[in-house]
Motif scaffolding. Structure first.
Motif, PDB file in Angstrom:
ATOM      1  N   LEU A  87      -7.785  -2.843  -0.787  1.00 41.11           N
ATOM      2  CA  LEU A  87      -7.101  -1.871   0.067  1.00 41.11           C
ATOM      3  C   LEU A  87      -5.607  -1.828  -0.256  1.00 41.11           C
ATOM      4  CD1 LEU A  87      -8.663  -2.644   3.569  1.00 41.11           C
ATOM      5  CD2 LEU A  87      -9.361  -0.881   1.946  1.00 41.11           C
ATOM      6  N   ARG A  88      -5.012  -2.996  -0.493  1.00 40.88           N
ATOM      7  CA  ARG A  88      -3.575  -3.101  -0.723  1.00 40.88           C
ATOM      8  C   ARG A  88      -3.128  -2.350  -1.976  1.00 40.88           C
ATOM      9  NH1 ARG A  88       0.024  -5.251  -3.673  1.00 40.88           N
ATOM     10  NH2 ARG A  88      -1.441  -6.401  -4.953  1.00 40.88           N
ATOM     11  N   LEU A  89      -3.851  -2.504  -3.066  1.00 44.97           N
ATOM     12  CA  LEU A  89      -3.429  -1.906  -4.337  1.00 44.97           C
ATOM     13  C   LEU A  89      -3.198  -0.395  -4.273  1.00 44.97           C
ATOM     14  CD1 LEU A  89      -5.372  -3.967  -7.002  1.00 44.97           C
ATOM     15  CD2 LEU A  89      -2.909  -3.600  -6.890  1.00 44.97           C
ATOM     16  N   PRO A  90      -4.173   0.416  -3.836  1.00 42.47           N
ATOM     17  CA  PRO A  90      -3.931   1.864  -3.799  1.00 42.47           C
ATOM     18  C   PRO A  90      -2.851   2.270  -2.798  1.00 42.47           C
ATOM     19  CG  PRO A  90      -6.074   1.342  -2.851  1.00 42.47           C
ATOM     20  CD  PRO A  90      -5.546   0.090  -3.453  1.00 42.47           C
ATOM     21  N   LEU A  91      -2.725   1.530  -1.708  1.00 45.19           N
ATOM     22  CA  LEU A  91      -1.666   1.841  -0.742  1.00 45.19           C
ATOM     23  C   LEU A  91      -0.298   1.556  -1.343  1.00 45.19           C
ATOM     24  CD1 LEU A  91      -3.453   0.417   2.393  1.00 45.19           C
ATOM     25  CD2 LEU A  91      -2.752   2.807   2.103  1.00 45.19           C
ATOM     26  N   THR A  92      -0.180   0.444  -2.053  1.00 49.46           N
ATOM     27  CA  THR A  92       1.081   0.110  -2.724  1.00 49.46           C
ATOM     28  C   THR A  92       1.404   1.151  -3.785  1.00 49.46           C
ATOM     29  OG1 THR A  92       0.720  -2.237  -2.300  1.00 49.46           O
ATOM     30  CG2 THR A  92       2.294  -1.683  -4.025  1.00 49.46           C
ATOM     31  N   GLU A  93       0.406   1.537  -4.564  1.00 51.13           N
ATOM     32  CA  GLU A  93       0.605   2.555  -5.595  1.00 51.13           C
ATOM     33  C   GLU A  93       1.015   3.896  -4.991  1.00 51.13           C
ATOM     34  OE1 GLU A  93      -3.053   2.543  -7.779  1.00 51.13           O
ATOM     35  OE2 GLU A  93      -2.553   0.660  -8.809  1.00 51.13           O
ATOM     36  N   ALA A  94       0.587   4.158  -3.766  1.00 53.10           N
ATOM     37  CA  ALA A  94       0.949   5.404  -3.078  1.00 53.10           C
ATOM     38  C   ALA A  94       2.333   5.323  -2.435  1.00 53.10           C
ATOM     39  CB  ALA A  94      -0.094   5.744  -2.028  1.00 53.10           C
ATOM     40  N   GLY A  95       3.002   4.172  -2.578  1.00 51.38           N
ATOM     41  CA  GLY A  95       4.370   4.051  -2.093  1.00 51.38           C
ATOM     42  C   GLY A  95       4.539   3.331  -0.771  1.00 51.38           C
ATOM     43  N   TYR A  96       3.462   2.785  -0.221  1.00 51.00           N
ATOM     44  CA  TYR A  96       3.554   2.056   1.044  1.00 51.00           C
ATOM     45  C   TYR A  96       3.986   0.614   0.798  1.00 51.00           C
ATOM     46  CZ  TYR A  96       0.981   5.911   3.115  1.00 51.00           C
ATOM     47  OH  TYR A  96       0.597   7.151   3.548  1.00 51.00           O
ATOM     48  N   GLU A  97       4.668   0.061   1.775  1.00 48.86           N
ATOM     49  CA  GLU A  97       4.970  -1.363   1.789  1.00 48.86           C
ATOM     50  C   GLU A  97       3.848  -2.013   2.593  1.00 48.86           C
ATOM     51  OE1 GLU A  97       8.399  -4.392   3.466  1.00 48.86           O
ATOM     52  OE2 GLU A  97       8.846  -2.255   3.339  1.00 48.86           O
ATOM     53  N   VAL A  98       3.106  -2.922   1.968  1.00 46.74           N
ATOM     54  CA  VAL A  98       1.895  -3.464   2.577  1.00 46.74           C
ATOM     55  C   VAL A  98       2.028  -4.965   2.802  1.00 46.74           C
ATOM     56  CG1 VAL A  98      -0.608  -3.747   2.329  1.00 46.74           C
ATOM     57  CG2 VAL A  98       0.510  -1.703   1.404  1.00 46.74           C
ATOM     58  N   THR A  99       1.614  -5.388   3.993  1.00 48.64           N
ATOM     59  CA  THR A  99       1.542  -6.809   4.322  1.00 48.64           C
ATOM     60  C   THR A  99       0.130  -7.100   4.813  1.00 48.64           C
ATOM     61  OG1 THR A  99       3.875  -7.004   4.868  1.00 48.64           O
ATOM     62  CG2 THR A  99       2.429  -8.615   5.851  1.00 48.64           C
ATOM     63  N   LEU A 100      -0.344  -8.315   4.528  1.00 50.11           N
ATOM     64  CA  LEU A 100      -1.697  -8.720   4.884  1.00 50.11           C
ATOM     65  C   LEU A 100      -1.680  -9.777   5.975  1.00 50.11           C
ATOM     66  CD1 LEU A 100      -3.076  -9.189   1.248  1.00 50.11           C
ATOM     67  CD2 LEU A 100      -3.138  -7.116   2.651  1.00 50.11           C
ATOM     68  N   ALA A 101      -2.617  -9.659   6.902  1.00 57.24           N
ATOM     69  CA  ALA A 101      -2.840 -10.687   7.925  1.00 57.24           C
ATOM     70  C   ALA A 101      -4.329 -10.979   7.927  1.00 57.24           C
ATOM     71  CB  ALA A 101      -2.402 -10.191   9.298  1.00 57.24           C
ATOM     72  N   TYR A 102      -4.672 -12.241   7.903  1.00 56.36           N
ATOM     73  CA  TYR A 102      -6.080 -12.592   7.780  1.00 56.36           C
ATOM     74  C   TYR A 102      -6.817 -12.653   9.110  1.00 56.36           C
ATOM     75  CZ  TYR A 102      -4.805 -13.076   3.024  1.00 56.36           C
ATOM     76  OH  TYR A 102      -4.342 -12.785   1.779  1.00 56.36           O
TER      77      TYR A 102
END
Length: 129
Positions: A18-33
């Motif tokens: 999920l993170r990769l395409p969002l980052t490529e689209a210009g979003y700043e992404v953080t993960l919480a488990y």
């Protein structure tokens, strides 16, 4: 400044997909488990949108986590799940999620849906994060 996305729950490999395409689209992404770590992260990293995958921790599941996050932070939430039964849809409506997507899902759809939700929130002048 890039819109911020917080992805909560799910397996680490799935979160990364999920993170990769969002980052490529210009979003700043953080993960919480899990839900507890997400609450701590939100204090420093105020997201513009939350993507909530399946979480089961103590007495809280994805539906309860979604409801608490919506009520506490007024941040748009995309809830992910595997079930499309009537009972599940009723529970989704009770959570006030902005969108429920059934897995598996395409990363292009996820990015497009996140953009649309953020556009609607901003057009309505709702507070993000």
């Amino acid at each position: 400044m890039a819109d911020r996305v917080l992805i909560i729950g799910g397996e680490p490999d799935f979160q990364e997909r999920l993170r990769l395409p969002l980052t490529e689209a210009g979003y700043e992404v953080t993960l919480a488990y899990n839900y507890i770590s997400a609450k701590m992260i939100i204090e420093d990293f105020v997201p513009d949108i939350i993507i909530l995958d399946e979480v089961h921790q103590n007495d809280i599941d994805s539906f309860a986590a979604c409801k608490h996050l919506h009520d506490d932070y007024n941040i748009p939430i995309i809830l992910l799940g595997k079930d499309s039964s009537d009972e599940t849809w009723e529970r989704v409506m009770e959570t006030e999620a902005d969108l429920y997507l059934i897995k598996p899902l395409s990363s292009r759809e996820l990015v497009a849906r996140a953009k649309a939700i953020l556009r609607r929130y901003k057009a309505k002048g709702k507070t993000l994060g």
